[in-house]
Design a protein around this motif. Structure first.
Motif, PDB file in Angstrom:
ATOM      1  N   ALA A 180       0.857  -1.191   0.000  1.00 22.12           N
ATOM      2  CA  ALA A 180       0.000   0.000   0.000  1.00 22.12           C
ATOM      3  C   ALA A 180       0.887   1.233   0.000  1.00 22.12           C
ATOM      4  O   ALA A 180       2.002   1.227   0.540  1.00 22.12           O
ATOM      5  CB  ALA A 180      -0.914   0.008   1.224  1.00 22.12           C
ATOM      6  N   ALA A 181       0.405   2.268  -0.605  1.00 25.03           N
ATOM      7  CA  ALA A 181       1.202   3.480  -0.766  1.00 25.03           C
ATOM      8  C   ALA A 181       1.269   4.288   0.521  1.00 25.03           C
ATOM      9  O   ALA A 181       0.356   4.253   1.349  1.00 25.03           O
ATOM     10  CB  ALA A 181       0.615   4.346  -1.879  1.00 25.03           C
ATOM     11  N   GLY A 182       2.367   5.017   0.668  1.00 27.91           N
ATOM     12  CA  GLY A 182       2.406   6.049   1.682  1.00 27.91           C
ATOM     13  C   GLY A 182       1.485   7.176   1.256  1.00 27.91           C
ATOM     14  O   GLY A 182       1.286   7.408   0.054  1.00 27.91           O
ATOM     15  N   PRO A 248     -12.771  37.025  -3.357  1.00 31.77           N
ATOM     16  CA  PRO A 248     -12.365  36.830  -1.961  1.00 31.77           C
ATOM     17  C   PRO A 248     -10.917  37.233  -1.704  1.00 31.77           C
ATOM     18  O   PRO A 248     -10.129  37.426  -2.629  1.00 31.77           O
ATOM     19  CB  PRO A 248     -12.563  35.332  -1.740  1.00 31.77           C
ATOM     20  N   GLN A 249     -10.609  37.332  -0.436  1.00 30.77           N
ATOM     21  CA  GLN A 249      -9.260  37.661   0.001  1.00 30.77           C
ATOM     22  C   GLN A 249      -8.341  36.434  -0.027  1.00 30.77           C
ATOM     23  O   GLN A 249      -7.133  36.556  -0.208  1.00 30.77           O
ATOM     24  CB  GLN A 249      -9.312  38.216   1.430  1.00 30.77           C
ATOM     25  N   SER A 250      -8.945  35.249   0.148  1.00 28.89           N
ATOM     26  CA  SER A 250      -8.126  34.045   0.274  1.00 28.89           C
ATOM     27  C   SER A 250      -8.823  32.851  -0.341  1.00 28.89           C
ATOM     28  O   SER A 250     -10.028  32.860  -0.601  1.00 28.89           O
ATOM     29  CB  SER A 250      -7.818  33.770   1.748  1.00 28.89           C
ATOM     30  N   ALA A 251      -8.041  31.806  -0.560  1.00 27.92           N
ATOM     31  CA  ALA A 251      -8.553  30.532  -1.078  1.00 27.92           C
ATOM     32  C   ALA A 251      -7.645  29.424  -0.568  1.00 27.92           C
ATOM     33  O   ALA A 251      -6.491  29.660  -0.196  1.00 27.92           O
ATOM     34  CB  ALA A 251      -8.597  30.530  -2.599  1.00 27.92           C
ATOM     35  N   THR A 252      -8.173  28.204  -0.563  1.00 26.57           N
ATOM     36  CA  THR A 252      -7.400  27.055  -0.083  1.00 26.57           C
ATOM     37  C   THR A 252      -7.522  25.903  -1.059  1.00 26.57           C
ATOM     38  O   THR A 252      -8.622  25.581  -1.535  1.00 26.57           O
ATOM     39  CB  THR A 252      -7.888  26.593   1.301  1.00 26.57           C
ATOM     40  N   ILE A 253      -6.394  25.299  -1.370  1.00 22.19           N
ATOM     41  CA  ILE A 253      -6.336  24.080  -2.187  1.00 22.19           C
ATOM     42  C   ILE A 253      -6.010  22.928  -1.254  1.00 22.19           C
ATOM     43  O   ILE A 253      -5.096  23.024  -0.429  1.00 22.19           O
ATOM     44  CB  ILE A 253      -5.240  24.186  -3.264  1.00 22.19           C
ATOM     45  N   SER A 254      -6.729  21.817  -1.372  1.00 15.66           N
ATOM     46  CA  SER A 254      -6.468  20.646  -0.530  1.00 15.66           C
ATOM     47  C   SER A 254      -6.424  19.392  -1.392  1.00 15.66           C
ATOM     48  O   SER A 254      -7.019  19.343  -2.476  1.00 15.66           O
ATOM     49  CB  SER A 254      -7.546  20.496   0.546  1.00 15.66           C
ATOM     50  N   GLY A 255      -5.736  18.386  -0.894  1.00 16.17           N
ATOM     51  CA  GLY A 255      -5.678  17.140  -1.641  1.00 16.17           C
ATOM     52  C   GLY A 255      -4.783  16.112  -0.981  1.00 16.17           C
ATOM     53  O   GLY A 255      -4.450  16.212   0.206  1.00 16.17           O
ATOM     54  N   THR A 256      -4.383  15.129  -1.774  1.00 18.04           N
ATOM     55  CA  THR A 256      -3.587  14.020  -1.254  1.00 18.04           C
ATOM     56  C   THR A 256      -2.506  13.626  -2.246  1.00 18.04           C
ATOM     57  O   THR A 256      -2.663  13.816  -3.459  1.00 18.04           O
ATOM     58  CB  THR A 256      -4.483  12.801  -0.939  1.00 18.04           C
ATOM     59  N   ALA A 257      -1.412  13.074  -1.713  1.00 22.36           N
ATOM     60  CA  ALA A 257      -0.332  12.517  -2.528  1.00 22.36           C
ATOM     61  C   ALA A 257      -0.070  11.102  -2.054  1.00 22.36           C
ATOM     62  O   ALA A 257      -0.123  10.827  -0.845  1.00 22.36           O
ATOM     63  CB  ALA A 257       0.931  13.368  -2.417  1.00 22.36           C
ATOM     64  N   ARG A 258       0.233  10.194  -2.984  1.00 23.53           N
ATOM     65  CA  ARG A 258       0.499   8.790  -2.652  1.00 23.53           C
ATOM     66  C   ARG A 258       1.742   8.313  -3.408  1.00 23.53           C
ATOM     67  O   ARG A 258       1.881   8.570  -4.613  1.00 23.53           O
ATOM     68  CB  ARG A 258      -0.694   7.900  -3.043  1.00 23.53           C
ATOM     69  N   THR A 259       2.614   7.614  -2.695  1.00 22.80           N
ATOM     70  CA  THR A 259       3.813   7.047  -3.308  1.00 22.80           C
ATOM     71  C   THR A 259       4.195   5.767  -2.583  1.00 22.80           C
ATOM     72  O   THR A 259       3.693   5.474  -1.488  1.00 22.80           O
ATOM     73  CB  THR A 259       5.026   8.011  -3.208  1.00 22.80           C
ATOM     74  N   PHE A 260       5.131   5.018  -3.160  1.00 26.39           N
ATOM     75  CA  PHE A 260       5.650   3.816  -2.510  1.00 26.39           C
ATOM     76  C   PHE A 260       7.031   4.021  -1.903  1.00 26.39           C
ATOM     77  O   PHE A 260       7.579   3.097  -1.312  1.00 26.39           O
ATOM     78  CB  PHE A 260       5.720   2.660  -3.516  1.00 26.39           C
ATOM     79  N   ARG A 261       7.594   5.229  -2.060  1.00 29.83           N
ATOM     80  CA  ARG A 261       8.924   5.508  -1.535  1.00 29.83           C
ATOM     81  C   ARG A 261       8.929   6.839  -0.781  1.00 29.83           C
ATOM     82  O   ARG A 261       8.360   7.833  -1.258  1.00 29.83           O
ATOM     83  CB  ARG A 261       9.960   5.558  -2.663  1.00 29.83           C
ATOM     84  N   LYS A 262       9.595   6.857   0.370  1.00 28.40           N
ATOM     85  CA  LYS A 262       9.695   8.094   1.144  1.00 28.40           C
ATOM     86  C   LYS A 262      10.377   9.193   0.332  1.00 28.40           C
ATOM     87  O   LYS A 262      10.006  10.362   0.405  1.00 28.40           O
ATOM     88  CB  LYS A 262      10.478   7.834   2.432  1.00 28.40           C
ATOM     89  N   GLU A 263      11.396   8.796  -0.451  1.00 29.57           N
ATOM     90  CA  GLU A 263      12.135   9.773  -1.238  1.00 29.57           C
ATOM     91  C   GLU A 263      11.235  10.450  -2.262  1.00 29.57           C
ATOM     92  O   GLU A 263      11.378  11.654  -2.526  1.00 29.57           O
ATOM     93  CB  GLU A 263      13.319   9.103  -1.931  1.00 29.57           C
ATOM     94  N   THR A 264      10.320   9.686  -2.833  1.00 27.70           N
ATOM     95  CA  THR A 264       9.395  10.264  -3.804  1.00 27.70           C
ATOM     96  C   THR A 264       8.424  11.222  -3.124  1.00 27.70           C
ATOM     97  O   THR A 264       8.075  12.269  -3.671  1.00 27.70           O
ATOM     98  CB  THR A 264       8.633   9.152  -4.544  1.00 27.70           C
ATOM     99  N   MET A 265       7.992  10.871  -1.926  1.00 30.91           N
ATOM    100  CA  MET A 265       7.105  11.765  -1.188  1.00 30.91           C
ATOM    101  C   MET A 265       7.817  13.079  -0.873  1.00 30.91           C
ATOM    102  O   MET A 265       7.221  14.166  -0.976  1.00 30.91           O
ATOM    103  CB  MET A 265       6.641  11.093   0.111  1.00 30.91           C
ATOM    104  N   GLU A 266       9.084  12.999  -0.508  1.00 34.96           N
ATOM    105  CA  GLU A 266       9.850  14.217  -0.227  1.00 34.96           C
ATOM    106  C   GLU A 266      10.001  15.062  -1.491  1.00 34.96           C
ATOM    107  O   GLU A 266       9.944  16.291  -1.443  1.00 34.96           O
ATOM    108  CB  GLU A 266      11.214  13.837   0.333  1.00 34.96           C
ATOM    109  N   LEU A 267      10.182  14.406  -2.639  1.00 34.58           N
ATOM    110  CA  LEU A 267      10.282  15.121  -3.914  1.00 34.58           C
ATOM    111  C   LEU A 267       8.982  15.872  -4.209  1.00 34.58           C
ATOM    112  O   LEU A 267       8.996  17.028  -4.643  1.00 34.58           O
ATOM    113  CB  LEU A 267      10.606  14.130  -5.027  1.00 34.58           C
TER     114      LEU A 267
END
Length: 389
Positions: A180-182, A248-267
């Protein structure tokens, strides 16, 4: 008597427990009722019980013989924050809460294994029954680890399972390596300058900035992640503004990232911060990124994978065990436990049910004896008495 036959003898009792859990779902780190039912069941079978491990977690300890090896078996207890859309007689009685991932079934299967091992199990060593709170991105595994899970309850190997809709009841699937992905969640807070909707020249439009950042973020996977790696970056929400005629004065973007390697998540995190800052500044706005790693990649230990797959094959036959399951991009916080202790995470069939996290989902009670028997027989195989080989 084989474990599955012994467990089938009290299958009706397990079904009643599971359906009670389903009707009374509790969110992560709020599983007070569920945890107390688990604790009382374990105590009734003579198992040593530890409450409040990681807020609402429960650990049962069962020792037999003089063996020094300890096995950890883990199940998750929490529900999801969503409304159930079924007509089941035991459907959720709590609006906005539903067992849509089968954790009610996972908890019940581990209870079934605990009852068998306490009353009939033949093994030499220690079993730690780990009932974990807050798996659904709430940090339950980390809470238990912070509370000294493996210092207090040492394990030489740990195991868990998850139901899989679309796979036949009585079938299992697993593979060594990534399973399963990080996973990470992110929020990008954009600050611009609000104005009247009829005078955009007086504004720094944060919604326009948000749209450009969202588009640019897709370049991270397409142009920064090596093709041999696997990664997903999904923007799932853009929020900003309350009126038709107000920029508006502000906005927010939200979401998710998934990878199988910690190094890829850091990238991905590095690229996201670079893009958000650069794009926002290009429009005269600012952007702050909150990037939170919620799940580590789940990596099955080869030896423990073989151990549970062999136990499954002995239970249902080799033809019903897929030993080459492709990894999935979903995430599982059991991964944090597996970073500290070698283990394996197996899938078992839930039959022709609705998919996980679907308002029509229901755990298949016919799967309960298979899951409970696999965990129980795995313990007997790994902690076999010397006289039995």
């Amino acid at each position: 008597m084989p474990p599955i036959d012994a467990i089938r003898a009290f299958h009706d009792e397990l079904t009643a427990i599971r359906r009670d859990f389903h009707a009374n779902p509790e969110l992560g780190l709020e599983e007070h009722r569920t945890a107390e039912i688990v604790a009382k069941q374990l105590e009734a079978w003579g198992i040593e019980v530890h409450r409040g491990v990681g807020v609402t977690g429960v650990v049962g300890v069962l020792r037999k013989g003089s063996g020094k090896t300890a096995i950890g078996l883990r199940a998750d207890m929490d529900c999801l924050p969503m409304d159930e859309q079924t007509n089941l007689p035991y459907r959720s009685q709590s609006p906005g809460r539903m067992h849509a991932c089968g954790h009610d079934g996972h908890t019940t299967m581990l209870l079934g294994a605990a009852r068998y091992l306490a009353t009939s199990g033949d093994f030499d060593g220690t079993v730690n029954f780990i009932f974990q709170p807050g798996e659904e991105g709430i940090g339950g595994a980390l809470a238990m680890l912070k509370d000294g899970l493996f210092e207090r309850f040492p394990c030489d190997a740990i195991f868990a399972m998850h139901n899989r809709p679309g796979m036949e009841v009585g079938e299992f699937a697993i593979a060594p390596g990534p399973s399963a992905a990080g996973g990470a969640f992110f929020d990008i807070a954009i600050t611009g300058r609000g104005a009247h909707g009829a005078r955009p020249e007086a504004s720094i439009d944060p919604l326009l900035v948000a749209c450009h950042i969202t588009t640019a973020l897709q370049s991270i996977v397409a142009r920064n992640v090596p093709p041999a790696d696997t990664a997903v970056l999904s923007v799932t929400r853009i929020v900003g503004g309350d009126a038709y005629n107000v920029i508006p004065q502000s906005a927010t973007i939200s979401g998710t990232a998934r990878t199988f390697r910690k190094e890829t998540m850091e990238l991905i995190e590095t690229g996201m911060k670079r893009i958000a800052k650069g794009v926002a500044e290009g429009f005269g706005a600012t952007a702050e990124v909150d990037f939170r790693v919620i799940f580590a990649p789940l990596i099955n230990d080869p030896a423990q994978t073989d151990a549970i797959a062999d136990a499954a094959a002995a239970l249902v036959g080799e033809d019903k065990v897929d030993r080459a399951k492709p990894p999935g991009m979903g995430s599982e916080d059991f991964s944090f436990m597996m970073e500290q202790v070698p283990g394996a995470y197996i899938q078992l069939g839930n039959g022709d049910s609705a998919q996980l996290h679907n308002p029509a989902y229901n755990f298949n009670d016919e799967a309960t004896p298979y899951g409970a028997a696999l965990l129980a027989s795995l313990v007997e195989r790994k902690l076999a008495r010397a006289s039995g080989g």
